[in-house]
Design a protein around this motif. Structure first.
Motif, PDB file in Angstrom:
ATOM      1  N   HIS A  58       0.868  -1.181   0.000  1.00  0.00           N
ATOM      2  CA  HIS A  58       0.000   0.000   0.000  1.00  0.00           C
ATOM      3  C   HIS A  58       0.900   1.226   0.000  1.00  0.00           C
ATOM      4  O   HIS A  58       1.660   1.429   0.933  1.00  0.00           O
ATOM      5  CB  HIS A  58      -0.887  -0.054   1.250  1.00  0.00           C
ATOM      6  N   ASN A  62      -0.582   7.169  -3.530  1.00  0.00           N
ATOM      7  CA  ASN A  62      -1.636   6.423  -4.226  1.00  0.00           C
ATOM      8  C   ASN A  62      -2.899   7.257  -4.442  1.00  0.00           C
ATOM      9  O   ASN A  62      -3.920   6.745  -4.872  1.00  0.00           O
ATOM     10  CB  ASN A  62      -1.980   5.134  -3.464  1.00  0.00           C
ATOM     11  N   GLU A 128       1.194  -4.385  -6.706  1.00  0.00           N
ATOM     12  CA  GLU A 128       0.766  -4.239  -5.312  1.00  0.00           C
ATOM     13  C   GLU A 128       0.963  -5.501  -4.498  1.00  0.00           C
ATOM     14  O   GLU A 128       0.622  -5.544  -3.323  1.00  0.00           O
ATOM     15  CB  GLU A 128      -0.710  -3.827  -5.260  1.00  0.00           C
TER      16      GLU A 128
END
Lengths: 139, 437
Positions: A58, A62, A128
């Motif tokens: 994460h 983003n 990811e």
């Protein structure tokens, strides 16, 4: 008839070998000719039934508010222009719907979510998941 | 041949019913069957063995995985695939008539392809969703079904495409319609058709007669987008088609109940849906719902319902032509009854509930009667089970006193005992009569 079937068999075998090889070549091409960017992480660790345990990466970078004011659709392809900040980590310069034309570094990603009130996109990167033993990856 | 059969044959020879030549023929027949059952076991164990060996190789390699270099890992990923291809080619060239070789090498190669792609993805951290991986795996293995005419991987292929449909249509977000599933399933049909025509008694045909209808039942729901309520018509029509196909000799595995996956799934599916439709929530929701005709008529749910209902009607018409009205199985008409009830339900939410409950009750009674007439305990008990399930469902949504509920359950329980007792008693009397004769 047997010869024809044997030729089909060889083609099938070649296809079964070609697809994994193509995956390797594309991955290696990016590593050898692409530019390296470092992303700051916030890991979470689930499991894939076919590829084993992995860390969901994460990234801090983003979310972005693009210059272009339009309705972005979930899962729409986007092109993220990157640069580096003073600490050497990746920073988003801009997000566009079309592939950049000049020699600009970009990452092809997808829209995860779009907040119309603030014109902000949450980005779903194509890298990811990091596979392997969780303990070694956390270190 | 077992000891009992040998003693029975000796008895028949002494009674002058059969001669020595006939005894030898009977003996040879049973010896031949034993040989067939031995080779069937060999095929089954070969398939399991190939699957376990493939899985075991991967697990052994996985133990020291992180210590290996990328090149070694890549070689390990390709090794099962190359070995599988070599064994498959060897079987094609030298062992084409050996069923154990065909099935085991095909199974091994099937899993080796999937393992190679997933291992490469893991080694090189290649992002990709599960649906595209499943699609690629199935497409790469589809030709293997037809080249060696292998049956086990046909079953794995159908299971894999069903998983793909579920991944795209149910589990991923946002959902989309897995239209490719229908094409992938159609591509497996020629092999299934061959099995039905040439090997109707084979165990592989038996498994296909179950896995294909199951796959259709699981995947049909992926069509649903906005008008989910119309899918009830699609499902009841699908179950109607299955019940009608269960009458066709080609699909019913020589009328053996266990081999008739279509009929059993059709019956269980119809009953389950009717029981869920016997509650008022569905009909109240249907009466409240607003349909825009121009949108509904072009929706995938409506098109699926129309296609399945028309197919069921055509099948019913073709089968009914050669039967009188009293020979028509009323369970095969449930889908028509439901379509009429559905239309009625748009205007009134009470009548359809009564209608569906009465239908289930009649259905249960008819099964009990049929079980009693055909002397079949399974059918009789199934009918009793339907009545029990109906009463249990009403237990939850109707305000009746505990005494009445208790009386109803006692009545059904007593019915179970009495019905089974009478059938078994009747059989005992008849077998005693035969012994006396």
């Amino acid at each position: 008839m047997k010869n024809f079937t044997f030729i089909i068999l060889i083609i099938v075998f070649l296809a079964q070998l070609a697809f994994p090889l193509k995956m390797i070549i594309e991955s290696e091409r990016i590593l050898t000719s692409g530019k390296e960017y470092k992303f700051l992480l916030e890991p979470v660790d689930p499991s894939d039934p076919f590829r084993g345990k992995y860390i969901t990466l994460h990234f801090k970078a983003n979310e972005f508010t693009p210059e272009e004011k339009r309705e972005w659709e979930k899962q729409e392809n986007i092109y993220i222009n990157l640069t580096t900040d003073t600490a050497g980590f990746a920073k988003i310069l801009n997000v566009k719907a079309e592939c950049p034309e000049n020699n600009i570094d970009y990452v092809k990603a997808k829209v995860d979510y779009y907040y119309s009130s603030s014109n902000t996109i949450t980005i779903k990167y194509p890298f990811e998941s990091l596979y392997g033993r969780i303990k070694s990856k956390r270190s | 041949m077992n000891k009992n059969k040998i003693e029975n044959l000796q008895e028949l020879i002494q009674a002058g019913i059969i001669d020595e030549v006939t005894v030898q023929k009977i003996h040879n027949y049973y010896e031949g069957k034993k040989g067939n059952s031995v080779s069937k076991m060999l095929i089954v164990f070969s398939i399991f063995g190939a699957f376990l060996i493939g899985s075991g190789i991967i697990l052994i390699i996985a133990h020291n995985w992180d210590e290996l270099s990328k090149t070694v890992k890549t070689i390990c990923a390709f090794l099962p695939l190359i070995i599988g291809q070599f064994l498959y080619a060897y079987t094609f060239l030298k062992k084409k008539d050996n069923v154990a070789w065909k099935e085991s090498t095909s199974t091994f190669l099937f899993f080796a392809v999937g393992a190679c792609i997933s291992l490469i993805s893991q080694i090189y951290n290649i992002h990709g969703d599960l649906s595209s991986f499943l699609l690629l795996w199935m497409l790469l293995c589809l030709p293997l079904i037809y080249i060696l005419k292998a049956n086990a991987i046909s079953l794995f292929y159908i299971a894999g495409t069903t998983y793909y449909a579920c991944e795209v249509g149910y589990w991923s977000y946002p959902h989309s319609e897995p239209y490719l599933y229908w094409i992938l399933l159609l591509l497996a049909i020629p092999r299934y058709s061959y099995l039905l025509r040439k090997l109707p008694e084979s165990n592989f045909t038996f498994f296909h007669n179950w896995i294909i209808p199951l796959s259709l039942i699981i995947s049909l729901g992926t069509i649903s987008k906005q008008h989910e309520i119309i899918m009830f018509i699609s499902y009841l029509s699908l179950f109607g088609i299955f019940q009608l196909l269960g009458n066709v000799k080609l699909f019913n595995n020589n009328n053996k109940i266990a081999g008739n996956g279509y009929r059993i799934l059709g019956m269980i599916g119809t009953n389950s849906m009717l029981l869920s439709l016997s509650f008022k929530w569905f009909w109240e929701d249907l009466a409240r719902k607003s349909f825009i005709f121009s949108q509904v008529i072009i929706s995938p749910e409506f098109l699926a319902a129309a296609l399945l209902s028309i197919t069921a009607c055509i099948l019913l018409f073709v089968q009914s032509k050669s039967k009188s009205i009293k020979d028509i199985n009323p369970f095969e008409l449930v889908f028509i009854i439901f379509i009429i009830t559905f239309i009625l339900g748009r205007f009134n939410s009470t009548l359809p509930i009564i209608f569906i409950n009465v239908t289930i009750f009649i259905y249960g009674i008819a099964m009990i009667r049929r079980g009693a007439i055909t002397d079949h305990l399974g059918i009789l008990n199934y009918g009793l089970l339907i009545i029990t399930a109906l009463i249990t469902c009403r237990f939850f949504d109707i305000n009746i006193s505990f005494i009445i509920r208790g009386v109803l359950f006692v009545a059904v329980g007593t019915g179970f005992f009495l019905a089974n007792y009478f059938i078994l008693h009747k059989r005992k009397i008849e077998s005693n009569k035969d012994k006396v004769l």
